[in-house]
Design a protein around this motif. Sequence first.
Motif, PDB file in Angstrom:
ATOM      1  N   TRP A 124     -10.110  29.755  -4.267  1.00  0.00           N
ATOM      2  CA  TRP A 124     -10.956  28.886  -5.099  1.00  0.00           C
ATOM      3  C   TRP A 124     -10.085  27.946  -5.947  1.00  0.00           C
ATOM      4  CZ3 TRP A 124     -16.108  28.055  -5.067  1.00  0.00           C
ATOM      5  CH2 TRP A 124     -16.626  27.307  -6.113  1.00  0.00           C
ATOM      6  N   GLN A 125      -9.023  28.526  -6.520  1.00  0.00           N
ATOM      7  CA  GLN A 125      -8.161  27.718  -7.395  1.00  0.00           C
ATOM      8  C   GLN A 125      -7.543  26.539  -6.647  1.00  0.00           C
ATOM      9  OE1 GLN A 125      -5.486  30.768  -8.734  1.00  0.00           O
ATOM     10  NE2 GLN A 125      -6.592  31.109 -10.648  1.00  0.00           N
ATOM     11  N   VAL A 126      -7.080  26.789  -5.432  1.00  0.00           N
ATOM     12  CA  VAL A 126      -6.405  25.723  -4.673  1.00  0.00           C
ATOM     13  C   VAL A 126      -7.419  24.794  -4.009  1.00  0.00           C
ATOM     14  CG1 VAL A 126      -4.824  25.189  -2.781  1.00  0.00           C
ATOM     15  CG2 VAL A 126      -4.374  27.173  -4.267  1.00  0.00           C
ATOM     16  N   ASN A 127      -8.317  25.385  -3.213  1.00  0.00           N
ATOM     17  CA  ASN A 127      -9.167  24.550  -2.361  1.00  0.00           C
ATOM     18  C   ASN A 127     -10.309  23.853  -3.103  1.00  0.00           C
ATOM     19  OD1 ASN A 127      -7.503  25.317  -0.323  1.00  0.00           O
ATOM     20  ND2 ASN A 127      -8.919  26.742   0.625  1.00  0.00           N
ATOM     21  N   VAL A 128     -10.758  24.463  -4.198  1.00  0.00           N
ATOM     22  CA  VAL A 128     -11.849  23.831  -4.961  1.00  0.00           C
ATOM     23  C   VAL A 128     -11.280  23.117  -6.193  1.00  0.00           C
ATOM     24  CG1 VAL A 128     -13.993  24.216  -6.218  1.00  0.00           C
ATOM     25  CG2 VAL A 128     -13.524  25.505  -4.120  1.00  0.00           C
ATOM     26  N   GLU A 129     -10.672  23.910  -7.084  1.00  0.00           N
ATOM     27  CA  GLU A 129     -10.211  23.306  -8.345  1.00  0.00           C
ATOM     28  C   GLU A 129      -9.031  22.351  -8.113  1.00  0.00           C
ATOM     29  OE1 GLU A 129      -9.580  26.720 -10.845  1.00  0.00           O
ATOM     30  OE2 GLU A 129     -11.724  27.095 -11.008  1.00  0.00           O
ATOM     31  N   GLY A 130      -8.105  22.737  -7.233  1.00  0.00           N
ATOM     32  CA  GLY A 130      -6.953  21.873  -6.943  1.00  0.00           C
ATOM     33  C   GLY A 130      -7.399  20.557  -6.318  1.00  0.00           C
ATOM     34  N   THR A 131      -8.306  20.661  -5.357  1.00  0.00           N
ATOM     35  CA  THR A 131      -8.794  19.441  -4.708  1.00  0.00           C
ATOM     36  C   THR A 131      -9.581  18.585  -5.694  1.00  0.00           C
ATOM     37  OG1 THR A 131      -8.812  20.518  -2.563  1.00  0.00           O
ATOM     38  CG2 THR A 131     -10.181  18.559  -2.775  1.00  0.00           C
ATOM     39  N   LYS A 132     -10.287  19.232  -6.634  1.00  0.00           N
ATOM     40  CA  LYS A 132     -10.996  18.465  -7.670  1.00  0.00           C
ATOM     41  C   LYS A 132      -9.990  17.735  -8.573  1.00  0.00           C
ATOM     42  CE  LYS A 132     -14.577  18.722 -11.198  1.00  0.00           C
ATOM     43  NZ  LYS A 132     -13.858  17.907 -12.186  1.00  0.00           N
ATOM     44  N   ASN A 133      -8.871  18.386  -8.877  1.00  0.00           N
ATOM     45  CA  ASN A 133      -7.843  17.704  -9.673  1.00  0.00           C
ATOM     46  C   ASN A 133      -7.375  16.428  -8.971  1.00  0.00           C
ATOM     47  OD1 ASN A 133      -7.877  19.649 -11.670  1.00  0.00           O
ATOM     48  ND2 ASN A 133      -6.172  20.826 -10.791  1.00  0.00           N
ATOM     49  N   ILE A 134      -7.181  16.540  -7.665  1.00  0.00           N
ATOM     50  CA  ILE A 134      -6.738  15.371  -6.892  1.00  0.00           C
ATOM     51  C   ILE A 134      -7.821  14.283  -6.917  1.00  0.00           C
ATOM     52  CG2 ILE A 134      -6.160  14.540  -4.570  1.00  0.00           C
ATOM     53  CD1 ILE A 134      -3.913  16.204  -5.719  1.00  0.00           C
ATOM     54  N   ALA A 135      -9.070  14.700  -6.697  1.00  0.00           N
ATOM     55  CA  ALA A 135     -10.165  13.722  -6.678  1.00  0.00           C
ATOM     56  C   ALA A 135     -10.326  13.055  -8.039  1.00  0.00           C
ATOM     57  CB  ALA A 135     -11.462  14.422  -6.270  1.00  0.00           C
ATOM     58  N   ASP A 136     -10.232  13.829  -9.107  1.00  0.00           N
ATOM     59  CA  ASP A 136     -10.369  13.262 -10.456  1.00  0.00           C
ATOM     60  C   ASP A 136      -9.238  12.274 -10.743  1.00  0.00           C
ATOM     61  OD1 ASP A 136     -12.627  14.772 -10.878  1.00  0.00           O
ATOM     62  OD2 ASP A 136     -11.619  16.298 -12.083  1.00  0.00           O
ATOM     63  N   ALA A 137      -8.022  12.648 -10.356  1.00  0.00           N
ATOM     64  CA  ALA A 137      -6.878  11.753 -10.582  1.00  0.00           C
ATOM     65  C   ALA A 137      -7.039  10.469  -9.769  1.00  0.00           C
ATOM     66  CB  ALA A 137      -5.571  12.457 -10.218  1.00  0.00           C
ATOM     67  N   ALA A 138      -7.575  10.599  -8.556  1.00  0.00           N
ATOM     68  CA  ALA A 138      -7.764   9.433  -7.697  1.00  0.00           C
ATOM     69  C   ALA A 138      -8.788   8.464  -8.279  1.00  0.00           C
ATOM     70  CB  ALA A 138      -8.195   9.870  -6.296  1.00  0.00           C
ATOM     71  N   LYS A 139      -9.787   9.000  -8.985  1.00  0.00           N
ATOM     72  CA  LYS A 139     -10.800   8.149  -9.634  1.00  0.00           C
ATOM     73  C   LYS A 139     -10.148   7.209 -10.618  1.00  0.00           C
ATOM     74  CE  LYS A 139     -14.934  10.910  -9.852  1.00  0.00           C
ATOM     75  NZ  LYS A 139     -15.603  11.837 -10.766  1.00  0.00           N
ATOM     76  N   VAL A 157      -4.502   8.665  -1.116  1.00  0.00           N
ATOM     77  CA  VAL A 157      -4.036  10.053  -1.214  1.00  0.00           C
ATOM     78  C   VAL A 157      -4.460  10.812   0.036  1.00  0.00           C
ATOM     79  CG1 VAL A 157      -4.047  12.154  -2.589  1.00  0.00           C
ATOM     80  CG2 VAL A 157      -4.370   9.941  -3.687  1.00  0.00           C
ATOM     81  N   LEU A 158      -3.499  11.471   0.668  1.00  0.00           N
ATOM     82  CA  LEU A 158      -3.780  12.315   1.820  1.00  0.00           C
ATOM     83  C   LEU A 158      -3.604  13.760   1.352  1.00  0.00           C
ATOM     84  CD1 LEU A 158      -1.839  10.128   4.405  1.00  0.00           C
ATOM     85  CD2 LEU A 158      -4.298  10.191   4.007  1.00  0.00           C
ATOM     86  N   MET A 192       0.855  -1.200   0.000  1.00  0.00           N
ATOM     87  CA  MET A 192       0.000   0.000   0.000  1.00  0.00           C
ATOM     88  C   MET A 192       0.885   1.241   0.000  1.00  0.00           C
ATOM     89  SD  MET A 192      -3.345   1.038   0.618  1.00  0.00           S
ATOM     90  CE  MET A 192      -4.172  -0.176   1.628  1.00  0.00           C
ATOM     91  N   LYS A 193       0.663   2.110  -0.988  1.00  0.00           N
ATOM     92  CA  LYS A 193       1.482   3.320  -1.092  1.00  0.00           C
ATOM     93  C   LYS A 193       0.614   4.568  -0.906  1.00  0.00           C
ATOM     94  CE  LYS A 193       4.692   5.557  -4.319  1.00  0.00           C
ATOM     95  NZ  LYS A 193       5.330   5.408  -5.651  1.00  0.00           N
ATOM     96  N   TYR A 194       1.127   5.493  -0.080  1.00  0.00           N
ATOM     97  CA  TYR A 194       0.413   6.726   0.215  1.00  0.00           C
ATOM     98  C   TYR A 194       1.063   7.896  -0.514  1.00  0.00           C
ATOM     99  CZ  TYR A 194      -1.696   4.226   4.160  1.00  0.00           C
ATOM    100  OH  TYR A 194      -2.377   3.324   4.939  1.00  0.00           O
ATOM    101  N   LEU A 195       0.232   8.841  -0.934  1.00  0.00           N
ATOM    102  CA  LEU A 195       0.716  10.101  -1.495  1.00  0.00           C
ATOM    103  C   LEU A 195       0.226  11.227  -0.592  1.00  0.00           C
ATOM    104  CD1 LEU A 195       1.865  11.976  -3.740  1.00  0.00           C
ATOM    105  CD2 LEU A 195      -0.364  11.825  -4.848  1.00  0.00           C
ATOM    106  N   VAL A 196       1.175  12.034  -0.114  1.00  0.00           N
ATOM    107  CA  VAL A 196       0.830  13.188   0.719  1.00  0.00           C
ATOM    108  C   VAL A 196       1.075  14.456  -0.098  1.00  0.00           C
ATOM    109  CG1 VAL A 196       1.308  14.454   2.850  1.00  0.00           C
ATOM    110  CG2 VAL A 196       1.585  11.957   2.800  1.00  0.00           C
ATOM    111  N   THR A 197       0.040  15.278  -0.256  1.00  0.00           N
ATOM    112  CA  THR A 197       0.209  16.575  -0.907  1.00  0.00           C
ATOM    113  C   THR A 197       0.374  17.648   0.185  1.00  0.00           C
ATOM    114  OG1 THR A 197      -2.172  16.955  -0.952  1.00  0.00           O
ATOM    115  CG2 THR A 197      -1.197  15.882  -2.892  1.00  0.00           C
ATOM    116  N   GLY A 198       0.877  18.797  -0.206  1.00  0.00           N
ATOM    117  CA  GLY A 198       1.065  19.864   0.785  1.00  0.00           C
ATOM    118  C   GLY A 198       2.017  19.447   1.890  1.00  0.00           C
ATOM    119  N   ALA A 199       3.111  18.791   1.497  1.00  0.00           N
ATOM    120  CA  ALA A 199       3.992  18.120   2.456  1.00  0.00           C
ATOM    121  C   ALA A 199       4.665  19.053   3.457  1.00  0.00           C
ATOM    122  CB  ALA A 199       5.062  17.323   1.699  1.00  0.00           C
ATOM    123  N   HIS A 200       4.795  20.328   3.119  1.00  0.00           N
ATOM    124  CA  HIS A 200       5.462  21.254   4.051  1.00  0.00           C
ATOM    125  C   HIS A 200       4.512  21.904   5.032  1.00  0.00           C
ATOM    126  CE1 HIS A 200       9.593  22.078   1.957  1.00  0.00           C
ATOM    127  NE2 HIS A 200       9.487  20.874   2.462  1.00  0.00           N
TER     128      HIS A 200
END
Length: 91
Positions: free
Chosen positions: A76-91, A55-56, A1-9
């Motif tokens: 909006w760009q980060v919290n909505v569209e960015g998070t949607k990019n992550i969700a779409d990629a995770a699908k 994905v975390l 099982m491999k995890y991906l953490v975004t916003g690592a800093h």
Amino acid sequence: MKYLVTGAHGQLGQELQKLLQERGLSFVALDSHQLDITDRTAVLSVFATEQPDVVLQAAAYTRVDLAEDEGRVINWQVNVEGTKNIADAAK
Ligand SMILES: NC(=O)c1ccc[n+]([C@@H]2O[C@H](COP(=O)([O-])OP(=O)(O)OC[C@H]3O[C@@H](n4cnc5c(N)ncnc54)[C@H](OP(=O)(O)O)[C@@H]3O)[C@@H](O)[C@H]2O)c1
């Protein structure tokens, strides 16, 4: 099982990395310079390369003092569209 953490800093990203390390779990942690979640192409590329199982999503615009005024667009760009990019990629 491999995890991906975004916003690592960020605060949450760093705490998550500590927990993953303590448990000996496999993960890759990327900061905003390594992966800008508003860059859809980059997000899809990282998912294709890293093939994470979990994905975390700890990347966020957190300037709450600015989020409703001058920070509205980036919020909006980060919290909505960015998070949607992550969700779409995770699908
Ligand atoms: N901290 C808590 O106790 C807590 C509790 C519950 C929920 N949360 C949630 O967890 C999330 C993160 O909170 P936090 O406290 O860790 O905030 P933080 O310390 O401000 O960290 C946010 C991180 O996101 C990164 N980031 C910003 N824009 C980005 C982008 N376009 N692409 C990739 N990374 C980007 C920032 O990078 P830079 O450093 O380069 O700006 C920063 O490292 C938020 O949604 C927050 O609501 C936090």
